[in-house]
Scaffold this active site. Structure first.
Site, short mmCIF file in Angstrom:
data_model
loop_
_atom_site.label_atom_id
_atom_site.label_comp_id
_atom_site.label_asym_id
_atom_site.label_seq_id
_atom_site.Cartn_x
_atom_site.Cartn_y
_atom_site.Cartn_z
N ASP A 2 0.82 -1.21 0.00
CA ASP A 2 0.00 0.00 0.00
C ASP A 2 0.85 1.26 0.00
O ASP A 2 1.94 1.30 0.58
CB ASP A 2 -0.91 0.00 1.24
CG ASP A 2 -2.06 0.97 1.10
OD1 ASP A 2 -2.44 1.28 -0.05
OD2 ASP A 2 -2.58 1.42 2.12
N HIS A 19 3.03 3.27 -8.87
CA HIS A 19 2.90 1.85 -9.19
C HIS A 19 4.14 1.36 -9.94
O HIS A 19 4.62 0.24 -9.71
CB HIS A 19 1.64 1.60 -10.02
CG HIS A 19 0.36 1.90 -9.30
ND1 HIS A 19 0.00 1.27 -8.13
CD2 HIS A 19 -0.61 2.81 -9.56
CE1 HIS A 19 -1.16 1.74 -7.70
NE2 HIS A 19 -1.55 2.68 -8.56
N LEU A 113 10.81 -20.53 -4.20
CA LEU A 113 9.73 -19.68 -3.70
C LEU A 113 8.50 -19.77 -4.60
O LEU A 113 8.61 -19.73 -5.82
CB LEU A 113 10.21 -18.23 -3.64
CG LEU A 113 9.17 -17.16 -3.31
CD1 LEU A 113 8.74 -17.25 -1.86
CD2 LEU A 113 9.71 -15.77 -3.63
#
Length: 232
Positions: A2, A19, A113
């Site tokens: 955020d 972004h 991962l």
């Protein structure tokens, strides 16, 4: 993840600028998780509620998603990272879906991962779609009502093969989970970082978060004495 838009406004730029700069934070977080041996990382990339943002911003995010996946997937594959996604993927633009499907297919056999992108996702959507799927099985007599328990319900969630959340980190200063992995976070440790927006998040911030997590006592409804006895 955020604070992209608010960080951009502090720089005197449009929200989409934030972004773009958030990608470096994603890259560093993925690398750090690999270095620490963390097996699962899920990023709240775009929520169902985010569709309500201005069209210019939404379009920019979708274009950024397409270009980022195309650019980053080869490196993810090289690093043995498996790419997955959860959410209402059919609501995404076709170019975004195709890039996702290509990246998921390319990295499907990787064993390091597991990086999951939550796209057009919400915890309520996840619970509702699981409930509908189970109800359909009951309707067809493939499952009885008595069969329904936590374990069965979890198998119908979008995260069916992913463990429940151990640690949830939110940057940007807001102290809420915003409809994210509601079922899966029932006993997760929550860490809210007030003074860092997502584009500023780097490896040391993740290391600090993991250290904070390690200092916490996870009791899962038991007493501290019981937990200590079980771990000794």
């Amino acid at each position: 993840m955020d604070g992209n838009g608010r960080w951009a406004k502090k720089q005197g730029a449009m929200r989409i600028f934030g972004h773009h700069h958030g990608i470096k934070a994603v890259r560093e977080t993925v690398e750090a998780c690999g270095e620490l041996g963390i097996k699962y990382l899920t990023l709240y990339t775009f929520s169902t509620e985010n569709w309500n943002r201005p069209k210019l911003e939404v379009d920019g995010i979708m274009q950024l998603l397409v270009s980022t996946i195309a650019k980053e997937v080869p490196e993810l594959n090289k690093s043995n990272v498996k790419l997955k996604t959860i959410g209402d993927i059919q609501s995404l633009p076709s170019k975004a879906r195709k890039e996702l499907e290509s990246g998921i297919e390319l990295t499907a056999n990787n064993t390091g991962l597991t990086l999951t992108l939550a796209l057009s996702y919400s915890g309520k959507w996840d619970i509702i779609q699981a409930t509908k799927a189970i109800a359909e099985k009951v309707k067809k007599s493939e499952i009885s009502v008595e069969d329904i328990n936590e374990e069965l319900f979890s198998r119908y969630l979008a995260t069916e093969k992913t463990p429940d959340v151990d640690l949830m980190i939110r940057t940007g200063g807001d102290h809420r989970i915003s409809n994210y992995l509601l079922w899966q976070s029932a006993y997760s440790e929550l860490l809210f970082i007030d003074d860092i927006f997502w584009p500023e998040f780097r490896k040391p911030h993740l290391f600090d978060a993991i250290y904070t997590y390690q200092l916490r006592e996870r009791r899962f409804g038991k007493t501290g004495e019981q937990v200590k006895k079980e771990t000794n």
